[in-house]
Design a protein around this motif. Structure first.
Motif, PDB file in Angstrom:
ATOM      1  N   VAL A  17       6.477  -6.088   2.271  1.00 30.56           N
ATOM      2  CA  VAL A  17       5.848  -4.795   1.968  1.00 30.56           C
ATOM      3  C   VAL A  17       5.988  -4.497   0.477  1.00 30.56           C
ATOM      4  N   TRP A  18       7.144  -4.750  -0.110  1.00 26.97           N
ATOM      5  CA  TRP A  18       7.347  -4.498  -1.541  1.00 26.97           C
ATOM      6  C   TRP A  18       6.400  -5.366  -2.372  1.00 26.97           C
ATOM      7  N   SER A  46       8.628  -1.773 -16.400  1.00 34.39           N
ATOM      8  CA  SER A  46       8.655  -1.141 -15.070  1.00 34.39           C
ATOM      9  C   SER A  46       7.269  -0.797 -14.539  1.00 34.39           C
ATOM     10  N   GLY A  47       6.219  -1.183 -15.285  1.00 35.32           N
ATOM     11  CA  GLY A  47       4.904  -0.843 -14.765  1.00 35.32           C
ATOM     12  C   GLY A  47       3.765  -1.154 -15.711  1.00 35.32           C
ATOM     13  N   SER A  68      12.321  -0.532  -7.893  1.00 35.05           N
ATOM     14  CA  SER A  68      12.757  -1.310  -6.736  1.00 35.05           C
ATOM     15  C   SER A  68      13.996  -0.716  -6.081  1.00 35.05           C
ATOM     16  N   ARG A  69      14.857  -0.094  -6.857  1.00 38.64           N
ATOM     17  CA  ARG A  69      16.054   0.533  -6.297  1.00 38.64           C
ATOM     18  C   ARG A  69      15.703   1.630  -5.313  1.00 38.64           C
ATOM     19  N   ARG A  70      14.711   2.427  -5.656  1.00 36.80           N
ATOM     20  CA  ARG A  70      14.278   3.537  -4.795  1.00 36.80           C
ATOM     21  C   ARG A  70      13.176   3.129  -3.825  1.00 36.80           C
ATOM     22  N   GLY A  71      12.578   1.962  -4.054  1.00 38.70           N
ATOM     23  CA  GLY A  71      11.487   1.512  -3.195  1.00 38.70           C
ATOM     24  C   GLY A  71      10.220   2.321  -3.398  1.00 38.70           C
ATOM     25  N   THR A  72       9.961   2.737  -4.650  1.00 41.66           N
ATOM     26  CA  THR A  72       8.779   3.557  -4.917  1.00 41.66           C
ATOM     27  C   THR A  72       7.875   2.930  -5.967  1.00 41.66           C
ATOM     28  N   VAL A  73       6.590   3.170  -5.776  1.00 38.62           N
ATOM     29  CA  VAL A  73       5.581   2.886  -6.797  1.00 38.62           C
ATOM     30  C   VAL A  73       4.858   4.215  -7.001  1.00 38.62           C
ATOM     31  N   VAL A  87       0.526  10.041  -7.001  1.00 39.38           N
ATOM     32  CA  VAL A  87       0.589   9.495  -5.655  1.00 39.38           C
ATOM     33  C   VAL A  87       1.817   8.583  -5.668  1.00 39.38           C
ATOM     34  N   VAL A  88       2.710   8.794  -4.706  1.00 42.43           N
ATOM     35  CA  VAL A  88       3.908   7.965  -4.589  1.00 42.43           C
ATOM     36  C   VAL A  88       3.801   7.137  -3.318  1.00 42.43           C
ATOM     37  N   ASN A  89       3.956   5.822  -3.473  1.00 42.08           N
ATOM     38  CA  ASN A  89       4.031   4.905  -2.333  1.00 42.08           C
ATOM     39  C   ASN A  89       5.506   4.579  -2.161  1.00 42.08           C
ATOM     40  N   ARG A  90       6.047   4.882  -0.983  1.00 41.04           N
ATOM     41  CA  ARG A  90       7.486   4.716  -0.756  1.00 41.04           C
ATOM     42  C   ARG A  90       7.739   3.756   0.401  1.00 41.04           C
ATOM     43  N   LEU A  91       8.608   2.786   0.167  1.00 39.12           N
ATOM     44  CA  LEU A  91       9.055   1.842   1.175  1.00 39.12           C
ATOM     45  C   LEU A  91      10.442   2.293   1.630  1.00 39.12           C
TER      46      LEU A  91
END
Length: 144
Positions: A17-18, A46-47, A68-73, A87-91
């Motif tokens: 998923v990441w 970081s982006g 990656s630590r927070r699992g967010t894009v 828009v935040v995509n969170r794993l």
């Protein structure tokens, strides 16, 4: 515009998923059905900053950062003609190991702009985006 949050359980590993979320940063056409063109303008540790073109000639830049630590894009609009926000995509992974995707849309209308969209359209778009991302991750996980 109200804030919209959509969740979905994903039958794939957190690593898969990441990887899909990172791919989405640089290949939006695979994930946004109506993306006509995309170009990476800047790359950082970081982006990225990318330019996206949608139907009707709507073009804008957005800064996309991965944590990656927070699992967010996080996708931050830089110069959208109507909206500002993120828009935040969170794993997320539960203690039981279940993987969940959460997409949070938090946009407001820019000063002196008019939003002529159906108020349900942003929610439908974010819902569609979560489900499409889920399908891609699950297909990768299953080798399809």
């Amino acid at each position: 515009m109200p804030r919209h949050t959509v969740h979905s359980r994903v039958d794939a590993s957190p690593e898969t998923v990441w990887a899909v979320l990172l791919d989405k940063m640089v290949h939006p056409q695979r994930y946004i059905e109506d993306a006509l063109d995309a170009e990476i303008l800047e790359r950082g540790t970081s982006g990225v900053v990318r330019r996206l073109v949608l139907p009707g000639g709507v073009a804008f830049r957005e800064r996309i950062t991965a944590d990656s630590r927070r699992g967010t894009v996080t996708f931050t609009l830089l110069d959208h003609p109507v909206y500002e926000g993120t828009v935040v995509n969170r794993l997320q992974v539960s203690p039981e190991g279940e993987v969940e995707l959460t997409f949070e849309l938090d946009w407001t209308i820019r000063t002196d702009c008019v939003d002529d969209r159906d108020p349900q359209e942003p929610l439908a778009l974010i819902r569609s985006s979560v489900m499409h991302t889920k399908r891609i991750a699950e297909a990768l996980e299953n080798g399809r």
